[in-house]
Design a protein around this motif. Sequence first.
Motif, mmCIF file in Angstrom:
data_model
loop_
_atom_site.group_PDB
_atom_site.id
_atom_site.type_symbol
_atom_site.label_atom_id
_atom_site.label_comp_id
_atom_site.label_asym_id
_atom_site.label_seq_id
_atom_site.Cartn_x
_atom_site.Cartn_y
_atom_site.Cartn_z
ATOM 1 N N UNK A 78 -35.575 -24.895 21.239
ATOM 2 C CA UNK A 78 -35.457 -23.596 20.571
ATOM 3 C C UNK A 78 -36.175 -22.515 21.353
ATOM 4 N N UNK A 79 -37.383 -22.806 21.803
ATOM 5 C CA UNK A 79 -38.160 -21.828 22.541
ATOM 6 C C UNK A 79 -37.500 -21.482 23.871
ATOM 7 N N UNK A 80 -37.092 -22.492 24.606
ATOM 8 C CA UNK A 80 -36.461 -22.250 25.906
ATOM 9 C C UNK A 80 -35.153 -21.486 25.757
ATOM 10 N N UNK A 81 -34.342 -21.859 24.802
ATOM 11 C CA UNK A 81 -33.062 -21.180 24.606
ATOM 12 C C UNK A 81 -33.269 -19.735 24.185
ATOM 13 N N UNK A 82 -34.232 -19.476 23.318
ATOM 14 C CA UNK A 82 -34.488 -18.109 22.878
ATOM 15 C C UNK A 82 -34.972 -17.230 24.027
ATOM 16 N N UNK A 83 -35.896 -17.731 24.808
ATOM 17 C CA UNK A 83 -36.444 -16.938 25.919
ATOM 18 C C UNK A 83 -35.386 -16.679 26.979
ATOM 19 N N UNK A 84 -34.690 -17.708 27.395
ATOM 20 C CA UNK A 84 -33.688 -17.541 28.447
ATOM 21 C C UNK A 84 -32.546 -16.638 27.982
ATOM 22 N N UNK A 106 -28.176 -26.801 22.988
ATOM 23 C CA UNK A 106 -27.558 -28.124 22.896
ATOM 24 C C UNK A 106 -27.650 -28.899 24.200
ATOM 25 N N UNK A 107 -27.602 -28.210 25.332
ATOM 26 C CA UNK A 107 -27.791 -28.899 26.609
ATOM 27 C C UNK A 107 -29.219 -29.428 26.710
ATOM 28 N N UNK A 108 -30.189 -28.623 26.273
ATOM 29 C CA UNK A 108 -31.586 -29.063 26.351
ATOM 30 C C UNK A 108 -31.862 -30.239 25.423
#
Length: 59
Positions: A37-43, A23-25
């Motif tokens: 979605x990709x960034x949140x999943x990886x991090x 949600x921040x992204x």
Amino acid sequence: MLSFIRSHPYITVFVIVFCIIFFVAVFGLGFAWSESLLAAAVISAVGVAVQWWQTNGLG
């Protein structure tokens, strides 16, 4: 529900961290949905793996 949260802390942390980063992204940084979605999943996965490694290690 409370017993599930207590017995699976890493899944719970993953979901919470994933939602916060997503949600921040999307709304704070203006990223596209797919990028978020990709960034949140990886991090989130890396963060949970590091936390698990620090507490449990490889045995």
